[in-house]
Design a protein around this motif. Structure first.
Motif, mmCIF file in Angstrom:
data_model
loop_
_atom_site.group_PDB
_atom_site.id
_atom_site.type_symbol
_atom_site.label_atom_id
_atom_site.label_comp_id
_atom_site.label_asym_id
_atom_site.label_seq_id
_atom_site.Cartn_x
_atom_site.Cartn_y
_atom_site.Cartn_z
ATOM 1 N N SER A 22 1.040 -1.180 -0.184
ATOM 2 C CA SER A 22 0.098 -0.066 0.112
ATOM 3 C C SER A 22 0.873 1.238 -0.024
ATOM 4 C CB SER A 22 -0.791 -0.042 1.219
ATOM 5 O OG SER A 22 -2.104 0.692 0.992
ATOM 6 N N PRO A 23 0.654 2.303 -0.693
ATOM 7 C CA PRO A 23 1.214 3.692 -0.869
ATOM 8 C C PRO A 23 1.456 4.157 0.728
ATOM 9 C CG PRO A 23 -0.969 4.188 -1.420
ATOM 10 C CD PRO A 23 -1.031 2.574 -1.296
ATOM 11 N N MET A 24 2.786 4.357 0.884
ATOM 12 C CA MET A 24 2.865 4.975 2.411
ATOM 13 C C MET A 24 4.021 6.079 2.341
ATOM 14 S SD MET A 24 2.557 1.900 4.943
ATOM 15 C CE MET A 24 3.428 0.529 3.836
ATOM 16 N N CYS A 25 3.570 7.475 2.670
ATOM 17 C CA CYS A 25 4.563 8.410 2.833
ATOM 18 C C CYS A 25 5.816 8.031 3.798
ATOM 19 C CB CYS A 25 3.963 9.663 3.124
ATOM 20 S SG CYS A 25 2.795 10.410 1.716
ATOM 21 N N GLU A 58 4.881 5.618 -2.364
ATOM 22 C CA GLU A 58 3.870 6.439 -1.745
ATOM 23 C C GLU A 58 3.447 7.483 -2.515
ATOM 24 O OE1 GLU A 58 7.642 8.445 0.545
ATOM 25 O OE2 GLU A 58 7.276 10.405 -0.525
ATOM 26 N N ALA A 59 2.647 8.416 -1.913
ATOM 27 C CA ALA A 59 2.022 9.423 -2.955
ATOM 28 C C ALA A 59 2.901 10.131 -3.440
ATOM 29 C CB ALA A 59 1.024 10.219 -2.156
ATOM 30 N N GLN A 101 1.778 6.217 -7.181
ATOM 31 C CA GLN A 101 0.457 6.994 -6.787
ATOM 32 C C GLN A 101 0.680 8.595 -7.093
ATOM 33 O OE1 GLN A 101 -0.649 7.447 -2.716
ATOM 34 N NE2 GLN A 101 -2.824 6.557 -3.162
ATOM 35 N N HIS A 163 -4.468 9.034 -6.833
ATOM 36 C CA HIS A 163 -4.825 9.339 -5.134
ATOM 37 C C HIS A 163 -6.069 10.217 -5.171
ATOM 38 C CE1 HIS A 163 -4.875 9.070 -1.369
ATOM 39 N NE2 HIS A 163 -3.538 9.685 -1.017
ATOM 40 N N HIS A 166 -8.615 10.095 0.983
ATOM 41 C CA HIS A 166 -8.000 10.751 1.976
ATOM 42 C C HIS A 166 -8.065 12.367 2.059
ATOM 43 C CE1 HIS A 166 -5.588 6.687 2.293
ATOM 44 N NE2 HIS A 166 -6.892 6.414 2.446
ATOM 45 N N ARG A 214 -7.526 5.206 -6.049
ATOM 46 C CA ARG A 214 -8.100 5.035 -4.644
ATOM 47 C C ARG A 214 -8.972 6.031 -4.274
ATOM 48 N NH1 ARG A 214 -4.073 3.815 0.696
ATOM 49 N NH2 ARG A 214 -4.310 1.881 -0.176
ATOM 50 N N VAL A 282 -8.496 -2.763 1.445
ATOM 51 C CA VAL A 282 -7.046 -2.281 2.404
ATOM 52 C C VAL A 282 -7.524 -1.841 3.864
ATOM 53 C CG1 VAL A 282 -7.430 -0.026 1.802
ATOM 54 C CG2 VAL A 282 -4.984 -0.537 2.427
ATOM 55 N N GLY A 283 -6.761 -1.934 4.618
ATOM 56 C CA GLY A 283 -7.161 -1.512 6.099
ATOM 57 C C GLY A 283 -7.043 -2.537 7.115
ATOM 58 N N LEU A 284 -6.030 -2.746 7.994
ATOM 59 C CA LEU A 284 -5.816 -3.684 8.899
ATOM 60 C C LEU A 284 -5.976 -5.238 8.406
ATOM 61 C CD1 LEU A 284 -7.159 -1.872 12.333
ATOM 62 C CD2 LEU A 284 -5.049 -2.538 11.656
ATOM 63 N N ILE A 305 -1.404 -3.898 1.662
ATOM 64 C CA ILE A 305 -0.969 -4.234 3.060
ATOM 65 C C ILE A 305 -0.128 -2.842 3.311
ATOM 66 C CG2 ILE A 305 0.364 -5.837 4.460
ATOM 67 C CD1 ILE A 305 -2.234 -7.218 3.189
ATOM 68 N N GLY A 306 -0.293 -2.279 4.462
ATOM 69 C CA GLY A 306 0.418 -1.221 4.581
ATOM 70 C C GLY A 306 1.094 -1.560 5.947
ATOM 71 N N ARG A 307 1.026 -1.414 7.174
ATOM 72 C CA ARG A 307 1.662 -1.266 8.128
ATOM 73 C C ARG A 307 2.396 -2.606 8.377
ATOM 74 N NH1 ARG A 307 -2.748 1.771 11.551
ATOM 75 N NH2 ARG A 307 -3.896 0.769 9.962
HETATM 76 C C1 LIG Z 1 3.154 6.042 7.265
HETATM 77 C C2 LIG Z 1 1.957 5.942 6.496
HETATM 78 C C3 LIG Z 1 2.024 6.575 5.266
HETATM 79 C C4 LIG Z 1 0.883 6.581 4.418
HETATM 80 N N1 LIG Z 1 0.737 7.242 3.042
HETATM 81 C C5 LIG Z 1 -0.089 7.068 2.269
HETATM 82 C C6 LIG Z 1 0.012 7.586 1.090
HETATM 83 O O1 LIG Z 1 1.176 8.065 0.479
HETATM 84 N N2 LIG Z 1 -0.973 7.331 0.141
HETATM 85 C C7 LIG Z 1 -2.175 6.752 0.508
HETATM 86 O O2 LIG Z 1 -3.068 6.346 -0.191
HETATM 87 N N3 LIG Z 1 -2.255 6.195 1.930
HETATM 88 C C8 LIG Z 1 -1.126 6.339 2.825
HETATM 89 N N4 LIG Z 1 -1.270 5.576 3.991
HETATM 90 C C9 LIG Z 1 -2.361 4.834 4.185
HETATM 91 C C10 LIG Z 1 -2.144 3.376 3.619
HETATM 92 O O3 LIG Z 1 -1.764 3.220 2.387
HETATM 93 C C11 LIG Z 1 -3.099 2.299 4.114
HETATM 94 O O4 LIG Z 1 -4.286 2.559 3.451
HETATM 95 C C12 LIG Z 1 -3.528 2.291 5.612
HETATM 96 O O5 LIG Z 1 -2.255 2.255 6.410
HETATM 97 C C13 LIG Z 1 -4.404 1.132 6.195
HETATM 98 O O6 LIG Z 1 -3.643 0.024 5.914
HETATM 99 P P1 LIG Z 1 -2.829 -0.816 7.071
HETATM 100 O O7 LIG Z 1 -3.766 -1.149 8.098
HETATM 101 O O8 LIG Z 1 -2.423 -2.173 6.156
HETATM 102 O O9 LIG Z 1 -1.572 -0.073 7.343
HETATM 103 C C14 LIG Z 1 -0.383 5.671 4.621
HETATM 104 C C15 LIG Z 1 -0.094 5.012 5.838
HETATM 105 C C16 LIG Z 1 0.950 4.936 6.728
HETATM 106 C C17 LIG Z 1 0.879 4.197 8.003
#
Ligand SMILES: Cc1cc2nc3c(=O)[nH]c(=O)nc-3n(C[C@H](O)[C@H](O)[C@H](O)COP(=O)(O)O)c2cc1C
Length: 338
Positions: A22-25, A58-59, A101, A163, A166, A214, A282-284, A305-307
């Motif tokens: 999953s995209p993560m900044c 990430e974005a 993204q 994107h 959010h 998204r 997505v989400g947990l 999958i994010g975290r």
């Molecule tokens: C550190 C961090 C940075 C994130 N950055 C983005 C992002 O750049 N773009 C986006 O769409 N979501 C972003 N998210 C949301 C994640 O992509 C994901 O949707 C969210 O963490 C839920 O999934 P998870 O429970 O598997 O972590 C970010 C989440 C985290 C924890």
């Protein structure tokens, strides 16, 4: 037979499994120039080594004023391409596909310069008030998404995600909570969709690969978009050739969301079944069994999958072990894999 570990194809692009990073900044562009750093390459390539099917950055900001923070990745300049190319060579070397993204933060940008949005409404009490975008600003921003798509292609990405979630710029146009315009970009749901529609058309002039979008499928406000509105937007996106809707939620207005395993899944499932489009959940989502159940029961086509992937870059291996399924090792790791 595991469906999580079965391939899936979007246009000509085959993913070896249904697991997406999953995209993560990472807020790691310390020079504040949007250029990729050794950290990003190590971080994203590690997940390719860890057997993620699709590694998404990430974005990535299509304009400097579209960054969430000064430390975000950027794709607003041709100078960004060389580093992104190197990233893609690395991801591909380990058998994963890559995505980026394309993003613009709109009123949620936290920068020292002016910020822009469909309407001059700050996100919360401590946010700057954005400048209401003129039609000229809107056209320039659409061009920036188009140029971002061209650079994504030159950089060797396999998939683009827009994107639209959010509470960032595209979401700000879609939502009646943040879009109070009275011109052709605001008002009815058809008019609120117009900005995204024009972004998609512009991106498609440069990009013929798969496009994901998204969206925040729940704005957690009675005055926000309803599920019916999201089904309307999704049907429009489907007509425009969008390949998958990545179903997240929240972030449009400051509301505390109760999250629990699979909390965003019901709307993801509804959107998939009511429109017939492919979706990403997505989400947990943290365990192999949970991910397998989602794809096996056709509740979504991909799991993001994010975290859990931040905690363990080998999450796909752990998921496969949980399912009693054997996945190939990166050749260098064969002696330690099973
Ligand atoms: C550190 C961090 C940075 C994130 N950055 C983005 C992002 O750049 N773009 C986006 O769409 N979501 C972003 N998210 C949301 C994640 O992509 C994901 O949707 C969210 O963490 C839920 O999934 P998870 O429970 O598997 O972590 C970010 C989440 C985290 C924890």
């Amino acid at each position: 037979m595991s469906k999580l570990f079965s391939p899936i194809t979007f246009k000509e692009t085959e993913l070896k499994n249904r697991i997406v990073m999953s995209p993560m900044c990472m807020y790691a562009c310390y020079e504040q120039d949007g250029k990729i750093t050794p950290f990003h390459i190590t971080h994203l390539t590690s997940r390719a080594v860890g057997q993620v099917g699709l590694v998404m950055t990430e974005a990535i900001a299509v304009m400097p004023e579209g960054r969430i923070s000064p430390q975000d990745l950027g794709i607003w300049d041709d100078e960004h391409v060389a580093g992104l190319k190197e990233l893609n060579e690395q991801i591909h070397a380990y058998g994963a596909k890559s995505a980026t993204q394309l993003a613009h933060a709109g009123r949620k940008a936290v920068l020292d310069s002016a910020i822009y949005a469909p309407s001059a409404l700050p996100f919360n009490d401590s946010s700057d008030t954005p400048v209401e975008m003129t039609e000229d600003d809107i056209q320039k921003t659409i061009q920036a998404f188009k140029n971002g798509a061209r650079r994504a292609k030159e950089s060797g990405f396999d998939i683009i995600e827009l994107h639209g979630a959010h509470g960032y710029l595209i979401n700000q146009f879609l939502s009646p909570l943040t879009n109070k315009r009275t011109d052709m970009y605001g008002g009815s749901k058809e008019k609120r969709y117009r900005f995204l529609s024009e972004v998609i058309d512009a991106v498609k002039t440069e990009w013929n690969g798969p496009i994901f979008v998204r969206i925040s499928t729940n704005e957690y406000s009675d005055e926000g978009n309803s599920l019916e509105d999201f089904i309307y937007f999704t049907n429009e996106m489907k007509k425009q050739g969008i390949d998958l809707i990545d179903c997240s939620s929240g972030g449009v207005v400051p509301v505390k969301v109760l999250s629990y395993p699979g909390y965003q899944l019901p709307r993801c499932e509804q959107i998939k079944h009511e429109t017939g489009i492919a979706t990403g959940a997505v989400g947990l989502i943290t365990s192999g069994l949970q991910a397998e159940e989602i794809v096996q029961n056709d509740r979504a086509d991909l799991v993001f999958i994010g975290r859990a992937l931040l905690r363990n870059p080998y999450w796909p291996k752990a998921a496969a072990d949980e399912l009693g399924y054997s996945i190939g090792a990166p050749v260098q790791y064969k002696r330690g894999w099973n």
